[in-house]
Design a protein around this motif. Structure first.
Motif, PDB file in Angstrom:
ATOM      1  N   GLU A  56      50.322  38.809  40.410  1.00 52.05           N
ATOM      2  CA  GLU A  56      49.644  37.546  40.136  1.00 52.05           C
ATOM      3  C   GLU A  56      48.244  37.799  39.588  1.00 52.05           C
ATOM      4  OE1 GLU A  56      49.597  34.818  43.415  1.00 52.05           O
ATOM      5  OE2 GLU A  56      51.652  35.335  43.970  1.00 52.05           O
ATOM      6  N   ASP A  57      47.942  37.196  38.434  1.00 49.25           N
ATOM      7  CA  ASP A  57      46.624  37.321  37.830  1.00 49.25           C
ATOM      8  C   ASP A  57      45.655  36.321  38.446  1.00 49.25           C
ATOM      9  OD1 ASP A  57      47.144  39.360  35.941  1.00 49.25           O
ATOM     10  OD2 ASP A  57      48.143  37.909  34.641  1.00 49.25           O
ATOM     11  N   TRP A  58      44.506  36.835  38.844  1.00 48.78           N
ATOM     12  CA  TRP A  58      43.440  36.027  39.419  1.00 48.78           C
ATOM     13  C   TRP A  58      42.143  36.311  38.685  1.00 48.78           C
ATOM     14  CZ3 TRP A  58      43.175  33.196  44.292  1.00 48.78           C
ATOM     15  CH2 TRP A  58      44.434  32.958  44.848  1.00 48.78           C
ATOM     16  N   VAL A  59      41.197  35.410  38.809  1.00 51.82           N
ATOM     17  CA  VAL A  59      39.847  35.631  38.316  1.00 51.82           C
ATOM     18  C   VAL A  59      38.911  35.540  39.512  1.00 51.82           C
ATOM     19  CG1 VAL A  59      39.516  33.196  37.693  1.00 51.82           C
ATOM     20  CG2 VAL A  59      38.090  34.950  36.649  1.00 51.82           C
ATOM     21  N   GLN A  60      38.000  36.491  39.585  1.00 54.24           N
ATOM     22  CA  GLN A  60      37.004  36.509  40.654  1.00 54.24           C
ATOM     23  C   GLN A  60      35.636  36.261  40.041  1.00 54.24           C
ATOM     24  OE1 GLN A  60      35.283  40.095  42.939  1.00 54.24           O
ATOM     25  NE2 GLN A  60      37.062  39.422  44.112  1.00 54.24           N
ATOM     26  N   ILE A  61      34.908  35.327  40.622  1.00 51.69           N
ATOM     27  CA  ILE A  61      33.545  35.001  40.209  1.00 51.69           C
ATOM     28  C   ILE A  61      32.635  35.510  41.317  1.00 51.69           C
ATOM     29  CG2 ILE A  61      31.936  33.143  39.667  1.00 51.69           C
ATOM     30  CD1 ILE A  61      34.506  31.398  39.101  1.00 51.69           C
ATOM     31  N   ALA A  62      31.673  36.364  40.974  1.00 53.14           N
ATOM     32  CA  ALA A  62      30.814  36.934  42.013  1.00 53.14           C
ATOM     33  C   ALA A  62      29.401  37.135  41.482  1.00 53.14           C
ATOM     34  CB  ALA A  62      31.383  38.275  42.487  1.00 53.14           C
ATOM     35  N   ILE A  89      30.631  34.608  51.503  1.00 51.90           N
ATOM     36  CA  ILE A  89      29.658  35.706  51.490  1.00 51.90           C
ATOM     37  C   ILE A  89      30.378  36.995  51.858  1.00 51.90           C
ATOM     38  CG2 ILE A  89      27.528  36.611  52.514  1.00 51.90           C
ATOM     39  CD1 ILE A  89      27.029  34.048  50.978  1.00 51.90           C
ATOM     40  N   VAL A  90      30.174  38.030  51.051  1.00 49.94           N
ATOM     41  CA  VAL A  90      30.750  39.340  51.314  1.00 49.94           C
ATOM     42  C   VAL A  90      29.681  40.403  51.086  1.00 49.94           C
ATOM     43  CG1 VAL A  90      33.098  38.633  50.688  1.00 49.94           C
ATOM     44  CG2 VAL A  90      31.615  39.637  48.950  1.00 49.94           C
ATOM     45  N   VAL A  96      24.479  41.704  49.186  1.00 45.90           N
ATOM     46  CA  VAL A  96      25.085  40.507  49.751  1.00 45.90           C
ATOM     47  C   VAL A  96      25.484  39.652  48.545  1.00 45.90           C
ATOM     48  CG1 VAL A  96      24.819  38.587  51.347  1.00 45.90           C
ATOM     49  CG2 VAL A  96      23.464  40.660  51.671  1.00 45.90           C
ATOM     50  N   VAL A  97      26.756  39.272  48.508  1.00 46.25           N
ATOM     51  CA  VAL A  97      27.343  38.666  47.315  1.00 46.25           C
ATOM     52  C   VAL A  97      28.019  37.353  47.686  1.00 46.25           C
ATOM     53  CG1 VAL A  97      29.120  39.007  45.528  1.00 46.25           C
ATOM     54  CG2 VAL A  97      27.720  40.949  46.292  1.00 46.25           C
ATOM     55  N   LEU A  98      27.840  36.361  46.830  1.00 55.79           N
ATOM     56  CA  LEU A  98      28.618  35.125  46.927  1.00 55.79           C
ATOM     57  C   LEU A  98      29.734  35.237  45.909  1.00 55.79           C
ATOM     58  CD1 LEU A  98      29.013  32.284  48.097  1.00 55.79           C
ATOM     59  CD2 LEU A  98      27.428  31.433  46.352  1.00 55.79           C
ATOM     60  N   ARG A  99      30.981  35.055  46.366  1.00 56.75           N
ATOM     61  CA  ARG A  99      32.098  35.179  45.425  1.00 56.75           C
ATOM     62  C   ARG A  99      33.179  34.153  45.726  1.00 56.75           C
ATOM     63  NH1 ARG A  99      35.393  40.718  46.980  1.00 56.75           N
ATOM     64  NH2 ARG A  99      36.435  39.822  48.786  1.00 56.75           N
ATOM     65  N   HIS A 100      33.972  33.901  44.702  1.00 52.00           N
ATOM     66  CA  HIS A 100      35.067  32.930  44.762  1.00 52.00           C
ATOM     67  C   HIS A 100      36.178  33.437  43.849  1.00 52.00           C
ATOM     68  CE1 HIS A 100      36.770  28.959  45.453  1.00 52.00           C
ATOM     69  NE2 HIS A 100      37.011  28.860  44.161  1.00 52.00           N
ATOM     70  N   SER A 101      37.425  33.236  44.252  1.00 47.45           N
ATOM     71  CA  SER A 101      38.560  33.694  43.446  1.00 47.45           C
ATOM     72  C   SER A 101      39.508  32.542  43.158  1.00 47.45           C
ATOM     73  CB  SER A 101      39.320  34.806  44.174  1.00 47.45           C
ATOM     74  OG  SER A 101      38.485  35.921  44.366  1.00 47.45           O
TER      75      SER A 101
END
Length: 136
Positions: A56-62, A89-90, A96-101
């Motif tokens: 499955e192809d996903w896009v991650q925004i970070a 938050i990861v 320290v990173v804010l990310r969304h997939s």
């Protein structure tokens, strides 16, 4: 949106691309502090192609907003829990990173642009509050 290539084409046409690699695009998002400050603050966003379970192809925004040693992680997580709508938050390396997939299959453009804007503005707010700087 059909696939990663289509998303990259859209990103290249719509955003300030500062770095391109086959599975990663870095863009600069600018925020004006007020009408007199056209440059304002900026946030570097990493948009990456990810493959989930080899199918499955996903896009991650970070985007990073602080180095780990710069912040109290409990305070950051509490603030994010109270104010951030999209993403999580990861810790990635020293940052320290804010990310969304998001899954790429049947992705509408607003399903990309709205989370991108929310992640960028959320990270910018966290960076401003916890570091007082504009490093990322």
């Amino acid at each position: 949106m059909a696939d990663w290539g289509d998303l990259v084409t859209y990103i290249r046409q719509s955003y300030d691309v500062i770095k391109y690699e086959p599975d990663e695009v870095r863009i600069r998002v600018s925020f004006a502090d007020d009408e007199d400050d056209l440059l304002g603050r900026r946030q570097i966003m990493v948009v990456a192609h990810e493959v989930l379970d080899e199918r499955e192809d996903w896009v991650q925004i970070a985007t990073p907003f602080a180095r780990i040693e710069q912040v109290d992680l409990q305070e950051v997580l509490t603030e994010a829990g109270n104010t951030i709508v999209v993403g999580g938050i990861v810790l990635m390396g020293d940052y320290v990173v804010l990310r969304h997939s998001l899954p790429l299959i049947n992705l509408d453009i607003n399903e990309f642009t709205d989370p991108l804007d929310l992640v960028a503005s959320g990270a910018e707010q966290l960076e401003r509050r916890f570091t007082g700087r504009d490093d990322y």
